[in-house]
Design a protein around this motif. Sequence first.
Motif, PDB file in Angstrom:
ATOM      1  N   GLY A  66       5.446 -12.861 -13.226  1.00 47.99           N
ATOM      2  CA  GLY A  66       4.752 -11.875 -14.048  1.00 47.99           C
ATOM      3  C   GLY A  66       3.266 -12.179 -14.181  1.00 47.99           C
ATOM      4  N   ARG A  67       2.505 -11.118 -14.389  1.00 46.95           N
ATOM      5  CA  ARG A  67       1.069 -11.259 -14.608  1.00 46.95           C
ATOM      6  C   ARG A  67       0.732 -10.888 -16.044  1.00 46.95           C
ATOM      7  NH1 ARG A  67      -3.082 -11.752 -11.146  1.00 46.95           N
ATOM      8  NH2 ARG A  67      -1.934 -10.934  -9.337  1.00 46.95           N
ATOM      9  N   MET A  68      -0.063 -11.723 -16.687  1.00 47.90           N
ATOM     10  CA  MET A  68      -0.486 -11.463 -18.051  1.00 47.90           C
ATOM     11  C   MET A  68      -1.420 -10.248 -18.115  1.00 47.90           C
ATOM     12  SD  MET A  68      -1.296 -15.383 -19.257  1.00 47.90           S
ATOM     13  CE  MET A  68      -0.003 -16.616 -19.216  1.00 47.90           C
ATOM     14  N   ARG A  69      -1.551  -9.707 -19.310  1.00 48.05           N
ATOM     15  CA  ARG A  69      -2.524  -8.640 -19.571  1.00 48.05           C
ATOM     16  C   ARG A  69      -3.738  -9.251 -20.279  1.00 48.05           C
ATOM     17  NH1 ARG A  69      -0.392  -3.422 -19.041  1.00 48.05           N
ATOM     18  NH2 ARG A  69       1.900  -3.327 -18.992  1.00 48.05           N
ATOM     19  N   GLU A  86       0.391 -13.613  -1.104  1.00 45.87           N
ATOM     20  CA  GLU A  86       0.716 -12.214  -0.819  1.00 45.87           C
ATOM     21  C   GLU A  86       1.545 -11.616  -1.958  1.00 45.87           C
ATOM     22  OE1 GLU A  86       0.575  -8.657   1.347  1.00 45.87           O
ATOM     23  OE2 GLU A  86      -0.588 -10.517   1.502  1.00 45.87           O
ATOM     24  N   ARG A  87       2.465 -12.398  -2.492  1.00 43.98           N
ATOM     25  CA  ARG A  87       3.244 -11.921  -3.643  1.00 43.98           C
ATOM     26  C   ARG A  87       2.343 -11.689  -4.852  1.00 43.98           C
ATOM     27  NH1 ARG A  87       8.111 -16.285  -2.687  1.00 43.98           N
ATOM     28  NH2 ARG A  87       9.441 -14.957  -1.360  1.00 43.98           N
ATOM     29  N   TYR A  88       1.451 -12.638  -5.129  1.00 45.32           N
ATOM     30  CA  TYR A  88       0.565 -12.499  -6.283  1.00 45.32           C
ATOM     31  C   TYR A  88      -0.211 -11.188  -6.219  1.00 45.32           C
ATOM     32  CZ  TYR A  88       1.181 -17.642  -6.718  1.00 45.32           C
ATOM     33  OH  TYR A  88       1.677 -18.906  -6.824  1.00 45.32           O
ATOM     34  N   ARG A  89      -0.667 -10.820  -5.016  1.00 44.09           N
ATOM     35  CA  ARG A  89      -1.532  -9.646  -4.868  1.00 44.09           C
ATOM     36  C   ARG A  89      -0.813  -8.339  -5.191  1.00 44.09           C
ATOM     37  NH1 ARG A  89      -2.951 -12.461   0.241  1.00 44.09           N
ATOM     38  NH2 ARG A  89      -4.847 -13.692  -0.167  1.00 44.09           N
ATOM     39  N   HIS A  90       0.495  -8.358  -5.158  1.00 48.05           N
ATOM     40  CA  HIS A  90       1.257  -7.143  -5.430  1.00 48.05           C
ATOM     41  C   HIS A  90       1.601  -6.965  -6.912  1.00 48.05           C
ATOM     42  CE1 HIS A  90       1.860  -6.945  -1.059  1.00 48.05           C
ATOM     43  NE2 HIS A  90       2.232  -5.694  -1.241  1.00 48.05           N
ATOM     44  N   ILE A  91       1.300  -7.950  -7.732  1.00 46.45           N
ATOM     45  CA  ILE A  91       1.709  -7.906  -9.142  1.00 46.45           C
ATOM     46  C   ILE A  91       0.572  -7.357 -10.000  1.00 46.45           C
ATOM     47  CG2 ILE A  91       2.638  -9.203 -11.085  1.00 46.45           C
ATOM     48  CD1 ILE A  91       4.455  -9.200  -8.638  1.00 46.45           C
ATOM     49  N   PRO A  92       0.755  -6.196 -10.647  1.00 51.82           N
ATOM     50  CA  PRO A  92      -0.272  -5.662 -11.541  1.00 51.82           C
ATOM     51  C   PRO A  92      -0.191  -6.328 -12.917  1.00 51.82           C
ATOM     52  CG  PRO A  92       1.590  -4.182 -11.529  1.00 51.82           C
ATOM     53  CD  PRO A  92       1.931  -5.293 -10.569  1.00 51.82           C
ATOM     54  N   PRO A  93      -1.214  -6.195 -13.748  1.00 51.56           N
ATOM     55  CA  PRO A  93      -1.132  -6.717 -15.120  1.00 51.56           C
ATOM     56  C   PRO A  93       0.095  -6.158 -15.843  1.00 51.56           C
ATOM     57  CG  PRO A  93      -3.375  -6.089 -14.608  1.00 51.56           C
ATOM     58  CD  PRO A  93      -2.536  -5.617 -13.461  1.00 51.56           C
ATOM     59  N   GLY A  94       0.853  -7.049 -16.445  1.00 50.64           N
ATOM     60  CA  GLY A  94       2.081  -6.651 -17.123  1.00 50.64           C
ATOM     61  C   GLY A  94       3.277  -6.507 -16.204  1.00 50.64           C
ATOM     62  N   GLY A  95       3.051  -6.614 -14.878  1.00 50.02           N
ATOM     63  CA  GLY A  95       4.137  -6.459 -13.922  1.00 50.02           C
ATOM     64  C   GLY A  95       4.830  -7.777 -13.644  1.00 50.02           C
ATOM     65  N   PHE A 128      -9.295 -17.618 -22.717  1.00 52.89           N
ATOM     66  CA  PHE A 128      -9.812 -18.376 -21.568  1.00 52.89           C
ATOM     67  C   PHE A 128     -10.670 -17.541 -20.615  1.00 52.89           C
ATOM     68  CE2 PHE A 128      -5.162 -17.703 -20.356  1.00 52.89           C
ATOM     69  CZ  PHE A 128      -5.375 -16.632 -19.497  1.00 52.89           C
ATOM     70  N   GLY A 129     -11.234 -16.443 -21.123  1.00 53.03           N
ATOM     71  CA  GLY A 129     -12.054 -15.588 -20.274  1.00 53.03           C
ATOM     72  C   GLY A 129     -13.339 -16.231 -19.790  1.00 53.03           C
ATOM     73  N   ASP A 130     -13.754 -17.326 -20.417  1.00 55.26           N
ATOM     74  CA  ASP A 130     -15.003 -17.988 -20.020  1.00 55.26           C
ATOM     75  C   ASP A 130     -14.802 -19.011 -18.908  1.00 55.26           C
ATOM     76  OD1 ASP A 130     -13.504 -19.511 -21.951  1.00 55.26           O
ATOM     77  OD2 ASP A 130     -15.199 -20.891 -22.081  1.00 55.26           O
ATOM     78  N   ARG A 146      -6.359 -11.697 -14.128  1.00 55.70           N
ATOM     79  CA  ARG A 146      -7.337 -11.143 -13.193  1.00 55.70           C
ATOM     80  C   ARG A 146      -7.333 -11.806 -11.822  1.00 55.70           C
ATOM     81  NH1 ARG A 146     -12.712 -10.004 -17.005  1.00 55.70           N
ATOM     82  NH2 ARG A 146     -11.845  -8.153 -18.040  1.00 55.70           N
ATOM     83  N   TRP A 147      -7.021 -13.093 -11.773  1.00 52.46           N
ATOM     84  CA  TRP A 147      -7.119 -13.807 -10.505  1.00 52.46           C
ATOM     85  C   TRP A 147      -5.734 -14.050  -9.931  1.00 52.46           C
ATOM     86  CZ3 TRP A 147     -11.745 -12.528 -10.567  1.00 52.46           C
ATOM     87  CH2 TRP A 147     -12.631 -12.828 -11.609  1.00 52.46           C
ATOM     88  N   ASP A 148      -5.672 -14.168  -8.613  1.00 45.29           N
ATOM     89  CA  ASP A 148      -4.385 -14.368  -7.935  1.00 45.29           C
ATOM     90  C   ASP A 148      -4.025 -15.851  -7.901  1.00 45.29           C
ATOM     91  OD1 ASP A 148      -3.816 -11.691  -7.456  1.00 45.29           O
ATOM     92  OD2 ASP A 148      -5.080 -11.656  -5.664  1.00 45.29           O
ATOM     93  N   ARG A 149      -3.671 -16.341  -9.070  1.00 49.28           N
ATOM     94  CA  ARG A 149      -3.248 -17.733  -9.224  1.00 49.28           C
ATOM     95  C   ARG A 149      -2.517 -17.871 -10.557  1.00 49.28           C
ATOM     96  NH1 ARG A 149      -6.268 -19.881 -13.211  1.00 49.28           N
ATOM     97  NH2 ARG A 149      -8.474 -19.357 -13.458  1.00 49.28           N
ATOM     98  N   PRO A 150      -1.687 -18.910 -10.676  1.00 51.91           N
ATOM     99  CA  PRO A 150      -1.093 -19.181 -11.994  1.00 51.91           C
ATOM    100  C   PRO A 150      -2.153 -19.730 -12.939  1.00 51.91           C
ATOM    101  CG  PRO A 150      -0.464 -20.890 -10.441  1.00 51.91           C
ATOM    102  CD  PRO A 150      -1.198 -19.846  -9.647  1.00 51.91           C
TER     103      PRO A 150
END
Length: 339
Positions: free
Chosen positions: A259-262, A224-233, A179-181, A286-290
């Motif tokens: 969790g955030r996807m990689r 604010e929570r989303y912004r603290h989650i790194p990829p894979g975190g 879904f990168g496009d 990459r984006w701060d959303r589900p």
Amino acid sequence: MAHTVIDLFSGCGGMTAGFTAAGFRPVLAVEHNLHAAATYAANFGLSHTVCADIATVSDVPSADVVIGGPPCQGFSNLGSRDVDDPRNQLWKQYLRVVCAARPAVFVVENVDRFLASSEFALLVAEADRLGYTLSSGTLLAADFGVPQRRKRAFVIGSRIGPIPLPVGSVPWVGVGDAFGDLPERPPTTRLPLSTVEVFGTRVPGRFKSLDLHLGRNPTALSLERYRHIPPGGGRFDLPDHLLPRCWREKKTGTTDVMGRMRWDQPSLTIRTEFYKPEKGQYLHPRWDRPITHLEAARLQTFPDTFEWCGSKIEIARQIGNAVPVRLAHALATHVRDYL
């Protein structure tokens, strides 16, 4: 002439989508949920789609293959193996249709713990009585080109000699390829206001895939929570002041929530509430959303030409409960080679 297939507990049609892509022709689909059955009918035709309790279905055509995932509840009850246990009724209905259709092959899909259940032991005995040789095991969707680490149990029953499960050898695909496009900001939070009549009832639909690129309106705290989650975190990356009490007191387990996807890795299993980050690893890499409904559908490898019926919640259930189309296609081509 195309081989024929019956899909039981069909849901929205993930298995049928894979089998039709492999050249099979559906002759019967049975699904109890109205919205899922409407989605199935929108994509594969109304004439062979039955929206009803499978126990009431008596007009069963012959078919080369029967497929489906009968819900089973008694996985942990390995003791009595009572054939009259009501939790066993759905797989028994599946085999009742198999007995009537007399396919050369049937395929059962379920959660992986099904193989350790009393239902499975009963299914083995009954299938043997009907003259079917069984192969069973688990398949990982990612091994078949699905951008998702989804593990499921599969059983292949055959009257034409043993058919082993297929072996997946496709390189893993990352979610970015799926879904990168798609744009960062979904254009809306609502489905279009349209309905369609099916099975004598009006339901929301039929929606195109791009209609499913739906955003949400998260609170400032959620953002604010989303912004603290790194990829894979996940939730363990949140500072204490952003943790709800339940997470602060639970130091172990539920590692995938928030969790955030990689980008370059398959996702974890997509479930029915993928739009809620507190339920799993559902944050966009990459984006701060589900992830959106469309992004989840692509992780299940539904084509963008697929059409959907139902509310946002109903469609999410259909997506999360489906067999990934690409995995179903691999099963279909594998079975077809033995027919």
